[in-house]
Design an enzyme around this catalytic site. Structure first.
Site, PDB file in Angstrom:
ATOM      1  N   SER A 131       0.811  -1.124  -0.057  1.00 42.76           N
ATOM      2  CA  SER A 131      -0.105   0.018  -0.072  1.00 42.76           C
ATOM      3  C   SER A 131       0.865   1.256   0.014  1.00 42.76           C
ATOM      4  CB  SER A 131      -0.973   0.221   1.317  1.00 42.76           C
ATOM      5  OG  SER A 131      -1.409   1.168   1.384  1.00 42.76           O
ATOM      6  N   TYR A 146      -1.485  -0.520  10.343  1.00 41.36           N
ATOM      7  CA  TYR A 146      -1.573  -0.604   8.947  1.00 41.36           C
ATOM      8  C   TYR A 146      -0.300  -0.377   8.115  1.00 41.36           C
ATOM      9  CZ  TYR A 146      -3.550  -1.274   4.204  1.00 41.36           C
ATOM     10  OH  TYR A 146      -3.813  -1.540   2.724  1.00 41.36           O
TER      11      TYR A 146
HETATM   12  N1  LIG Z   1      -8.779  -1.230  -1.208  1.00 41.60           N
HETATM   13  C1  LIG Z   1      -7.928  -0.376  -0.962  1.00 41.60           C
HETATM   14  O1  LIG Z   1      -8.004   0.734  -1.351  1.00 41.60           O
HETATM   15  C2  LIG Z   1      -6.364  -0.997  -0.742  1.00 41.60           C
HETATM   16  C3  LIG Z   1      -5.505   0.022  -1.132  1.00 41.60           C
HETATM   17  C4  LIG Z   1      -3.951  -0.414  -0.787  1.00 41.60           C
HETATM   18  C5  LIG Z   1      -3.875  -1.588  -0.370  1.00 41.60           C
HETATM   19  N2  LIG Z   1      -5.067  -2.543  -0.536  1.00 41.60           N
HETATM   20  C6  LIG Z   1      -4.305  -3.864   0.066  1.00 41.60           C
HETATM   21  O2  LIG Z   1      -4.990  -4.895  -0.891  1.00 41.60           O
HETATM   22  C7  LIG Z   1      -5.331  -6.220  -0.242  1.00 41.60           C
HETATM   23  C8  LIG Z   1      -7.084  -6.475  -0.379  1.00 41.60           C
HETATM   24  O3  LIG Z   1      -7.589  -5.545   0.126  1.00 41.60           O
HETATM   25  P1  LIG Z   1      -9.319  -5.378  -0.220  1.00 41.60           P
HETATM   26  O4  LIG Z   1      -9.396  -3.671  -0.208  1.00 41.60           O
HETATM   27  O5  LIG Z   1      -9.717  -6.509  -1.057  1.00 41.60           O
HETATM   28  O6  LIG Z   1      -9.598  -5.744   1.445  1.00 41.60           O
HETATM   29  P2  LIG Z   1     -11.162  -6.420   1.868  1.00 41.60           P
HETATM   30  O7  LIG Z   1     -12.168  -6.019   0.857  1.00 41.60           O
HETATM   31  O8  LIG Z   1     -11.209  -6.053   3.322  1.00 41.60           O
HETATM   32  O9  LIG Z   1     -10.731  -7.782   1.809  1.00 41.60           O
HETATM   33  C9  LIG Z   1      -9.780  -8.244   2.664  1.00 41.60           C
HETATM   34  C10 LIG Z   1      -9.644  -9.942   2.328  1.00 41.60           C
HETATM   35  O10 LIG Z   1      -8.349 -10.320   3.083  1.00 41.60           O
HETATM   36  C11 LIG Z   1      -9.080 -11.570   3.747  1.00 41.60           C
HETATM   37  N3  LIG Z   1      -8.465 -11.744   5.032  1.00 41.60           N
HETATM   38  C12 LIG Z   1      -7.957 -11.026   6.106  1.00 41.60           C
HETATM   39  N4  LIG Z   1      -7.576 -11.568   6.912  1.00 41.60           N
HETATM   40  C13 LIG Z   1      -7.053 -12.809   6.820  1.00 41.60           C
HETATM   41  C14 LIG Z   1      -6.444 -13.908   7.210  1.00 41.60           C
HETATM   42  N5  LIG Z   1      -5.956 -13.928   8.395  1.00 41.60           N
HETATM   43  N6  LIG Z   1      -6.411 -14.822   6.364  1.00 41.60           N
HETATM   44  C15 LIG Z   1      -6.911 -15.030   5.147  1.00 41.60           C
HETATM   45  N7  LIG Z   1      -7.632 -14.106   4.439  1.00 41.60           N
HETATM   46  C16 LIG Z   1      -7.598 -12.921   5.183  1.00 41.60           C
HETATM   47  C17 LIG Z   1     -10.651 -11.285   4.029  1.00 41.60           C
HETATM   48  O11 LIG Z   1     -11.250 -12.507   4.165  1.00 41.60           O
HETATM   49  P3  LIG Z   1     -12.437 -12.475   5.224  1.00 41.60           P
HETATM   50  O12 LIG Z   1     -13.654 -12.325   4.264  1.00 41.60           O
HETATM   51  O13 LIG Z   1     -12.699 -13.857   5.807  1.00 41.60           O
HETATM   52  O14 LIG Z   1     -12.575 -11.442   6.143  1.00 41.60           O
HETATM   53  C18 LIG Z   1     -10.822 -10.666   2.375  1.00 41.60           C
HETATM   54  O15 LIG Z   1     -10.797 -11.968   1.787  1.00 41.60           O
HETATM   55  C19 LIG Z   1      -4.858  -5.903   1.296  1.00 41.60           C
HETATM   56  O16 LIG Z   1      -3.757  -6.371   1.440  1.00 41.60           O
HETATM   57  C20 LIG Z   1      -4.946  -4.364   1.374  1.00 41.60           C
HETATM   58  O17 LIG Z   1      -4.045  -3.851   2.477  1.00 41.60           O
HETATM   59  C21 LIG Z   1      -6.059  -2.262  -0.463  1.00 41.60           C
END
Ligand SMILES: NC(=O)c1ccc[n+]([C@@H]2O[C@H](COP(=O)([O-])OP(=O)(O)OC[C@H]3O[C@@H](n4cnc5c(N)ncnc54)[C@H](OP(=O)(O)O)[C@@H]3O)[C@@H](O)[C@H]2O)c1
Length: 223
Positions: A131, A146
């Site tokens: 990120s 984070y």
């Molecule tokens: N969205 C953004 O703007 C953004 C920006 C920068 C970076 N990112 C990064 O992109 C990645 C995905 O983000 P997202 O926006 O898609 O987040 P999200 O919608 O909150 O989804 C997070 C995913 O991670 C899973 N997860 C969390 N803890 C876990 C664990 N211990 N073991 C296995 N799975 C786990 C969740 O599963 P459950 O359904 O079981 O909770 C869910 O499938 C993350 O690493 C995040 O930091 C996102």
């Protein structure tokens, strides 16, 4: 020849689910790592793999399953992540919250690489979803646990890239940008497709010799 095999962590929703869907569309055999398999809505061409990246025993049993069932892995996308401290300042951050965030966002990806790199050969690719919050070149006061976890993930990326270079395995970190997911919220400027494109660049478009970088939309960004 059989299709290349990819494993995407945190595939139940958001960016992980979209990346798994896209890889299947691109002809990969895809394993979707999810914490609650029963809750996973099926995706064509994607097999569900029970996996909690904060639990070393879960990682070990997932790796044992992949070794027994497939014998190899071509692509690992460490996507699973948590954001628990949007309203917490650094001076109020508890050790427990920091530890919990590091377990999933940084230690989990390292343990995943340790468990799955032995199944990868020359041309293998590991992508760590980081990120902009982790960039030391862009310090802020937002979500300290984070951001620290993503800075740590970046450091792990650099060290893994050096460790795995002799085996021809590329390790890169990517920033998907601010994306409309549960984590990013509905007001984020970028679509799931744009975020997934950024994550998939080191898998689908980058030269396999490119390793040890932080990328957004296929362009190198500062640590
Ligand atoms: N969205 C953004 O703007 C953004 C920006 C920068 C970076 N990112 C990064 O992109 C990645 C995905 O983000 P997202 O926006 O898609 O987040 P999200 O919608 O909150 O989804 C997070 C995913 O991670 C899973 N997860 C969390 N803890 C876990 C664990 N211990 N073991 C296995 N799975 C786990 C969740 O599963 P459950 O359904 O079981 O909770 C869910 O499938 C993350 O690493 C995040 O930091 C996102």
């Amino acid at each position: 020849m059989s299709a290349p095999l990819a494993l995407v962590t945190g595939s139940s929703r958001g960016l992980g689910r979209e990346v798994a869907r896209r890889l299947a569309e691109e002809g990969f055999e895809v394993l979707a790592g999810v914490r609650t398999p029963a809750a996973m809505k099926p995706l064509p061409g994607v097999e569900v793999l029970p996996l909690d990246v904060s639990d070393p025993a879960s990682i070990a049993s997932a790796a044992a399953f992949v070794k027994a069932q497939y014998g190899h892995l071509d692509v690992l996308v460490n996507n699973a992540g948590i954001l628990l401290d949007q309203t917490t300042g650094l001076l109020d951050l508890t050790a427990d919250l920091l530890r919990q965030t590091l377990e999933t966002n940084a230690i989990g990806p390292l343990l995943m690489a340790q468990a799955f790199a032995p199944l990868m050969g020359k041309g293998g690719r590991i992508v760590n979803v980081s990120s902009a919050g982790g960039q030391l070149s862009r310090p802020s006061t937002w979500s300290p646990a984070y951001c620290i976890s993503k800075t740590t993930l970046n450091a792990i990326t650099v060290q893994l890239a050096v460790a795995l270079k002799p085996r021809g395995i590329a390790v890169n970190a990517v920033c998907p940008g601010w994306v409309r997911t549960d984590m990013g919220g509905p007001g984020a400027p970028r679509s799931l497709q744009q975020g997934a494109d950024s994550i998939l660049w080191p898998v689908l478009k980058a030269d396999p010799t490119i390793t040890g970088g932080l990328w957004q939309d296929g362009k190198r960004i500062d640590w």
